[in-house]
Structure formats: structure tokens, C-alpha cells
Design a protein around this motif. Sequence first.
Motif, short mmCIF file in Angstrom:
data_model
loop_
_atom_site.label_atom_id
_atom_site.label_comp_id
_atom_site.label_asym_id
_atom_site.label_seq_id
_atom_site.Cartn_x
_atom_site.Cartn_y
_atom_site.Cartn_z
N VAL A 1 0.83 -1.21 0.00
CA VAL A 1 0.00 0.00 0.00
C VAL A 1 0.87 1.26 0.00
O VAL A 1 0.57 2.24 -0.69
N ILE A 2 1.96 1.24 0.76
CA ILE A 2 2.86 2.40 0.80
C ILE A 2 3.44 2.69 -0.58
O ILE A 2 3.45 3.84 -1.03
N PHE A 3 3.90 1.65 -1.26
CA PHE A 3 4.48 1.87 -2.58
C PHE A 3 3.41 2.23 -3.61
O PHE A 3 3.69 3.01 -4.54
N VAL B 1 13.17 -0.96 -5.30
CA VAL B 1 13.28 -0.85 -3.84
C VAL B 1 12.26 -1.76 -3.17
O VAL B 1 12.56 -2.45 -2.19
N MET B 2 11.03 -1.77 -3.68
CA MET B 2 10.00 -2.65 -3.13
C MET B 2 10.39 -4.11 -3.25
O MET B 2 10.18 -4.92 -2.33
N ILE B 3 10.97 -4.49 -4.38
CA ILE B 3 11.40 -5.87 -4.60
C ILE B 3 12.44 -6.28 -3.57
O ILE B 3 12.38 -7.37 -2.98
N LEU B 4 13.42 -5.42 -3.33
CA LEU B 4 14.47 -5.72 -2.35
C LEU B 4 13.88 -5.90 -0.95
O LEU B 4 14.27 -6.82 -0.21
N LEU B 5 12.96 -5.03 -0.57
CA LEU B 5 12.34 -5.15 0.75
C LEU B 5 11.52 -6.43 0.87
O LEU B 5 11.55 -7.11 1.90
N ALA C 1 3.00 -8.95 -6.14
CA ALA C 1 3.22 -7.56 -5.74
C ALA C 1 3.69 -6.73 -6.93
O ALA C 1 3.24 -5.59 -7.14
N VAL C 2 4.60 -7.29 -7.73
CA VAL C 2 5.11 -6.57 -8.91
C VAL C 2 4.00 -6.37 -9.94
O VAL C 2 3.82 -5.28 -10.50
N VAL C 3 3.23 -7.43 -10.19
CA VAL C 3 2.13 -7.35 -11.16
C VAL C 3 1.09 -6.33 -10.68
O VAL C 3 0.56 -5.54 -11.48
N LEU C 4 0.79 -6.35 -9.38
CA LEU C 4 -0.17 -5.40 -8.82
C LEU C 4 0.29 -3.97 -9.03
O LEU C 4 -0.50 -3.09 -9.43
N LEU C 5 1.56 -3.70 -8.77
CA LEU C 5 2.09 -2.34 -8.88
C LEU C 5 2.01 -1.84 -10.33
O LEU C 5 1.54 -0.73 -10.59
N LEU D 1 6.94 -4.32 -16.80
CA LEU D 1 6.66 -5.52 -16.01
C LEU D 1 7.72 -6.59 -16.26
O LEU D 1 8.20 -7.24 -15.31
N GLY D 2 8.11 -6.78 -17.52
CA GLY D 2 9.13 -7.77 -17.84
C GLY D 2 10.46 -7.47 -17.16
O GLY D 2 11.11 -8.37 -16.60
N LEU D 3 10.87 -6.21 -17.18
CA LEU D 3 12.14 -5.83 -16.55
C LEU D 3 12.07 -6.01 -15.04
O LEU D 3 13.01 -6.52 -14.42
N LEU D 4 10.97 -5.61 -14.43
CA LEU D 4 10.83 -5.74 -12.97
C LEU D 4 10.77 -7.20 -12.54
O LEU D 4 11.32 -7.57 -11.50
#
Length: 263
Positions: free
Chosen positions: A18-20, A85-89, A128-132, A165-168
Motif C-alpha cells: 500500500v505504501i508503494f 526498492v519494493m522488490i528488495l524489501l 506484488a510486482v504485477v499489482l504495482l 513488467l518484464g524488466l521488474l
Amino acid sequence: MSGALLKKELRANGLLAVIFLGVVTLYGSMITSMFDPKLGDSLNIMMESMPELFAAFGMSNPGASLTQFLANYLYGFLLIALPLVMILLLVQRLLIRYTDRGAMAWLLASPTPRWKLVLTQAFVLVAAVVLLVGYMTGLCSVLAEVLFPGELELDRFALVNLGDLGLLLFFAGLCFCSACLFQSSGPALWVGGGLSVAFLLLDMLAGVGEQAEFLRWFTPVTLYDPVALANGENVLPLVGLYLGAVVLFAAGMVVFTRRDICV
């Protein structure tokens, strides 16, 4: 997947997501509302005074259309760096923290097979990545239609988001594989995370000038060109990013199921 673990992770990491979402909402709304075809002249003047800086952040071409404007100023850097940053967390919370706190023993002692456990964690990360990215696609599409009706080319904007999306997912797979491969928390997080940041920096340096352009051969970020995608070009290289993401996630899961994990 493990239903109990999935529910736990969704509750534990929901606030982070939610924060991101809130952060990208701020940037997405602000940059979308800034679009003005007449703004290109002012931006060109700024770029002439700082060409290397604009090129490093992928902002060397403001574009004439709203699609090109968003691809350049939103997807050229911000929607790569912030989700990274979200991915790392998330990788730290989904995998590395369990080992650091000794909670991995609880997971491995459960009747759920290892492959189900790691598949659950991978699913949460991918979701989470797809949602973002999906949220940003919808947000910018709605804002563009409200503020600039008919200006956004939805088919090409979808390609830009497909590339993002592919890169993330590739970065997520790299960080996930690193977390599964190493026992120590430092290498587990920063081998994959450090490589992701290095790849992004190499792409930025490659855009500074012709002398550094050869650096594009050393980073997968080259496969994602948001401005070209906004023009309906360079779609095929995205296949490499998605295949790379699948291979990295699969390799991480195989390593996790076979590794001797000290708890």
C-alpha cells in the motif's frame, strides 16, 4: 502453494504494498498532469543546458504525444527504481528474514514440502510486482482520459507497461534467486540487489554519450526501451526479459529445495 503461509505473507506485506502504491500514485498523478505539448520547448531548453543528466535518467526525448511523454519521464527511470526498492524489501521479508530470525526452522518443520513453501513466497513477490504495474497502468489511463481525453494511445501504453513488467520481473527473479542461493543475509540480499542496481546504473551511463554506449551490451535493461515501445517498436526483446525471469525464479526454487539450510 501453502494456503496458511500465503495468508500470513499477504497480511504481513500488505502495508508495504500500500505504501508503494501511494508513492507511485503521487508520481504518476503529478507527471501525467504535467503533460502539455507546449512544455516540450521549455524542456528542450533545460536539456540543452544539462544534456548528460537528462540522458542518464532516460529523459532526453520529451516526445510529442502523451504516451511518449509518460514513457520518457515516468517509465524511463522512476517506475524502474521505485519498484526495485519494493522488490528488495519484499525479498528480505519473504526469505532472508526467516533465516536471520531462526524462523526457517518452523517453516521447514511443517508438513508442507519445501517446493510449496518457496513457490508461495515467489507467488507473493510476483503478485506484488504485477499489482504495482497493473495499478499504474490503470491509474495513468484513467487520469489521461480525464485530463486529456483521447490523447493517450492505450495499445502502445500497454506495451510500455508490458516492458516495465518484464524488466521488474527479471530483477525480482534475480533477487529471489540470490536469496535462495546464499545462506548469509548479506550476500543473499545484495548479490541480486547489487547486480540489479549495477545493471540500472550501466544503462544510465550508456545514455550519457557515445563513448559509454558500449555499456548497453552489459545490462539487460537495454532490452527495455519505453520510448521505442511507445512508438510501437522493440517489442521482441521483451521476450528475453520474461524468459530470463522464468529461468531465475525456477533456478531459485530448485536451489532452495535442494540446499542444506542451516537453521
